[in-house]
Design a protein around this motif. Structure first.
Motif, mmCIF file in Angstrom:
data_model
loop_
_atom_site.group_PDB
_atom_site.id
_atom_site.type_symbol
_atom_site.label_atom_id
_atom_site.label_comp_id
_atom_site.label_asym_id
_atom_site.label_seq_id
_atom_site.Cartn_x
_atom_site.Cartn_y
_atom_site.Cartn_z
ATOM 1 N N GLU B 35 0.904 -1.090 -0.057
ATOM 2 C CA GLU B 35 -0.061 -0.023 0.076
ATOM 3 C C GLU B 35 0.854 1.225 0.095
ATOM 4 O O GLU B 35 0.393 2.334 -0.551
ATOM 5 C CB GLU B 35 -0.894 0.096 1.240
ATOM 6 C CG GLU B 35 -2.182 -0.624 1.087
ATOM 7 C CD GLU B 35 -3.354 -0.107 2.117
ATOM 8 O OE1 GLU B 35 -2.655 0.236 3.258
ATOM 9 O OE2 GLU B 35 -4.237 -0.498 1.945
ATOM 10 N N GLY B 36 1.742 1.221 0.715
ATOM 11 C CA GLY B 36 2.857 2.337 0.823
ATOM 12 C C GLY B 36 3.699 2.602 -0.322
ATOM 13 O O GLY B 36 4.251 3.818 -0.279
ATOM 14 N N THR B 37 3.938 1.675 -1.168
ATOM 15 C CA THR B 37 4.928 1.634 -2.175
ATOM 16 C C THR B 37 4.375 1.540 -3.481
ATOM 17 O O THR B 37 5.080 1.966 -4.396
ATOM 18 C CB THR B 37 6.145 0.718 -1.925
ATOM 19 O OG1 THR B 37 5.438 -0.658 -2.202
ATOM 20 C CG2 THR B 37 6.770 0.705 -0.811
ATOM 21 N N GLY B 38 3.269 0.863 -3.620
ATOM 22 C CA GLY B 38 2.762 0.659 -4.842
ATOM 23 C C GLY B 38 3.489 -0.576 -5.421
ATOM 24 O O GLY B 38 2.893 -0.988 -6.604
ATOM 25 N N ILE B 39 4.108 -1.176 -4.781
ATOM 26 C CA ILE B 39 4.642 -2.548 -5.551
ATOM 27 C C ILE B 39 3.564 -3.848 -4.911
ATOM 28 O O ILE B 39 3.304 -3.726 -3.929
ATOM 29 C CB ILE B 39 6.097 -2.810 -4.617
ATOM 30 C CG1 ILE B 39 7.083 -1.717 -4.810
ATOM 31 C CG2 ILE B 39 6.476 -4.127 -5.072
ATOM 32 C CD1 ILE B 39 8.390 -1.889 -3.994
ATOM 33 N N ALA B 40 3.440 -4.523 -5.979
ATOM 34 C CA ALA B 40 2.316 -5.638 -5.764
ATOM 35 C C ALA B 40 2.929 -6.338 -4.639
ATOM 36 O O ALA B 40 4.034 -6.679 -4.303
ATOM 37 C CB ALA B 40 2.233 -6.382 -7.046
ATOM 38 N N VAL B 41 1.869 -6.914 -3.860
ATOM 39 C CA VAL B 41 2.353 -8.217 -2.652
ATOM 40 C C VAL B 41 2.941 -9.111 -3.363
ATOM 41 O O VAL B 41 3.862 -9.652 -2.653
ATOM 42 C CB VAL B 41 1.009 -8.616 -2.166
ATOM 43 C CG1 VAL B 41 1.183 -9.538 -1.171
ATOM 44 C CG2 VAL B 41 0.369 -7.305 -1.394
ATOM 45 N N ALA B 42 2.309 -9.624 -4.488
ATOM 46 C CA ALA B 42 3.269 -10.671 -4.848
ATOM 47 C C ALA B 42 4.661 -10.604 -5.251
ATOM 48 O O ALA B 42 5.726 -11.320 -4.938
ATOM 49 C CB ALA B 42 2.752 -11.326 -6.277
ATOM 50 N N THR B 43 5.035 -9.303 -5.746
ATOM 51 C CA THR B 43 6.484 -8.869 -6.037
ATOM 52 C C THR B 43 7.149 -8.874 -4.809
ATOM 53 O O THR B 43 8.460 -9.266 -4.677
ATOM 54 C CB THR B 43 6.175 -7.620 -6.752
ATOM 55 O OG1 THR B 43 5.588 -7.611 -7.902
ATOM 56 C CG2 THR B 43 7.655 -7.221 -7.103
ATOM 57 N N LEU B 44 6.582 -8.301 -3.689
ATOM 58 C CA LEU B 44 7.389 -8.239 -2.573
ATOM 59 C C LEU B 44 7.679 -9.575 -1.922
ATOM 60 O O LEU B 44 8.788 -9.704 -1.223
ATOM 61 C CB LEU B 44 6.408 -7.539 -1.462
ATOM 62 C CG LEU B 44 6.226 -5.766 -1.692
ATOM 63 C CD1 LEU B 44 5.134 -5.282 -0.939
ATOM 64 C CD2 LEU B 44 7.744 -5.244 -1.660
ATOM 65 N N SER B 45 6.806 -10.312 -2.167
ATOM 66 C CA SER B 45 6.911 -11.828 -1.600
ATOM 67 C C SER B 45 8.134 -12.637 -2.355
ATOM 68 O O SER B 45 8.946 -13.041 -1.723
ATOM 69 C CB SER B 45 5.667 -12.506 -1.784
ATOM 70 O OG SER B 45 5.865 -13.816 -1.291
ATOM 71 N N GLN B 46 8.076 -12.153 -3.558
ATOM 72 C CA GLN B 46 9.041 -12.697 -4.455
ATOM 73 C C GLN B 46 10.525 -12.067 -3.913
ATOM 74 O O GLN B 46 11.390 -12.849 -4.074
ATOM 75 C CB GLN B 46 8.882 -12.657 -5.906
ATOM 76 C CG GLN B 46 7.752 -13.497 -6.467
ATOM 77 C CD GLN B 46 7.197 -13.309 -7.626
ATOM 78 O OE1 GLN B 46 7.818 -12.251 -8.289
ATOM 79 N NE2 GLN B 46 6.572 -14.086 -8.309
ATOM 80 N N MET B 47 10.549 -11.098 -3.514
ATOM 81 C CA MET B 47 11.881 -10.376 -3.179
ATOM 82 C C MET B 47 12.461 -10.882 -2.042
ATOM 83 O O MET B 47 13.489 -11.286 -1.755
ATOM 84 C CB MET B 47 11.651 -8.873 -2.881
ATOM 85 C CG MET B 47 11.242 -8.123 -4.258
ATOM 86 S SD MET B 47 10.953 -6.242 -3.637
ATOM 87 C CE MET B 47 10.787 -5.601 -5.316
ATOM 88 N N ARG B 48 11.245 -11.143 -0.930
ATOM 89 C CA ARG B 48 11.605 -11.596 0.199
ATOM 90 C C ARG B 48 12.252 -13.217 0.224
ATOM 91 O O ARG B 48 12.901 -13.610 0.794
ATOM 92 C CB ARG B 48 10.527 -11.735 1.239
ATOM 93 C CG ARG B 48 10.121 -10.270 1.641
ATOM 94 C CD ARG B 48 9.284 -10.108 2.757
ATOM 95 N NE ARG B 48 10.040 -10.653 3.909
ATOM 96 C CZ ARG B 48 9.715 -10.628 5.480
ATOM 97 N NH1 ARG B 48 8.537 -9.953 5.618
ATOM 98 N NH2 ARG B 48 10.502 -10.998 6.176
ATOM 99 N N THR B 49 11.692 -13.888 -0.699
ATOM 100 C CA THR B 49 11.936 -15.580 -0.921
ATOM 101 C C THR B 49 13.149 -15.306 -1.780
ATOM 102 O O THR B 49 13.856 -16.692 -2.158
ATOM 103 C CB THR B 49 10.802 -16.143 -1.635
ATOM 104 O OG1 THR B 49 10.496 -15.545 -2.768
ATOM 105 C CG2 THR B 49 9.809 -16.089 -0.788
ATOM 106 N N GLY B 50 13.609 -14.322 -2.396
ATOM 107 C CA GLY B 50 14.706 -14.447 -3.316
ATOM 108 C C GLY B 50 14.512 -14.776 -4.667
ATOM 109 O O GLY B 50 15.566 -14.893 -5.498
#
Lengths: 125, 160
Positions: B35-50
């Motif tokens: 919500e704060g960045t405009g980056i999709a939840v799925a994208t953020l999740s993929q960042m966290r998992t590498g």
């Protein structure tokens, strides 16, 4: 808001190589491992949102921090380049301008800048 | 230093999520950051998992803005370095902007013109001092290497 293209132009115009010459695309390509085409695309504004790896390579080549690409004005980018000694060796006169200018208030600095811009204009004519 | 010396992007992001807290004291959720960045939840999740290892500058800027961190956070080499950087107060790197713009632009002038700028700075300092002491007149404007009249004549009346 400064563009990435302008940020790169400022780097190319001001960061010098070991011989105090501006770096060529070929030199930067060699230092970064990026192709000359990729660098040209960045410099001519065709690529505006590069990836972290590309930025990291550019930072290493120009010996700057990633922070440089986080600044959103030309003044802030210039501040970074001056502050971290990326615009060549300061003459005693320039050093005095830097240190004595620091004692001025924000309004006074803007006034001096206005006079400087006027002086630059006069020099060109 | 080489790129391989840096922590992976996933490690850096995961430290952020563990160290930066929501104003209520809880950890940020992917949804909060999305919500704060405009980056999709799925994208953020993929960042966290590498799965996303090499994000674009706009994504990094959005994360920096949301988490109030400098871009150099993504150059950190150890988890300790990440935490140290996160503990530093945010600084206003642009507050010296005008001064450095002066210093920067002056590098492109002749030595004579540089001396003029130094003379003008000293004149402004004297004027400021006089003003603080209750004076109501400006000190005489100094003579510059190139006559003021010459410059005025060349430029017409559009002087500052």
């Amino acid at each position: 808001m400064i563009t990435l293209q302008r940020q790169l132009q400022l780097l190319w115009e001001n960061v010098l190589d070991d011989n105090s010459d501006p770096m060529t695309i070929t030199q930067v390509a060699q230092k970064t491992g990026l192709s000359q085409q990729s660098l040209s695309n960045l410099l001519n504004g065709h690529v505006t949102d590069p990836r972290l790896n590309t930025l990291t390579k550019l930072c290493m080549a120009f010996d700057i921090s990633l922070d440089y690409f986080g600044y959103d004005t030309e003044a802030a980018c210039l501040h970074y380049l001056v502050e971290y000694g990326k615009v060549g060796i300061l003459s005693p006169q320039l050093h005095s301008i830097h240190t004595e200018g620091d004692t001025l208030t924000a309004d006074e600095k803007r006034n001096v800048l206005a006079i400087l811009q006027w002086r630059l204009w006069g020099t060109k004519s | 230093m080489t790129e391989s010396d840096f922590l992976t992007f996933a490690e850096q992001i995961n430290v952020l999520f563990s160290a930066r807290m929501h104003t209520t004291g809880r950890a940020y959720t992917l949804h909060d950051v999305s919500e704060g960045t405009g980056i999709a939840v799925a994208t953020l999740s993929q960042m966290r998992t590498g799965r996303i290892k090499n994000p674009q500058l706009s994504t990094l800027r959005a994360l920096c803005s949301f988490f109030q961190i400098p871009l150099r956070y993504f150059e950190t080499r150890t988890v300790e370095e990440c935490f140290a950087l996160l503990q530093q107060p945010a600084t206003d790197d642009t507050k010296l902007g005008e001064l450095n713009e002066i210093a920067f632009r002056v590098t492109h002038l002749s030595p004579e013109a540089q001396q003029d700028i130094l003379t003008i700075i000293r004149w402004v300092q004297t004027a400021e001092q006089r003003y603080k002491q209750g004076g109501d007149t400006l000190p005489p404007f100094p003579r510059l290497s190139r006559s003021n009249d010459d410059v005025n004549e060349e430029q017409g009346d559009d002087t500052p």
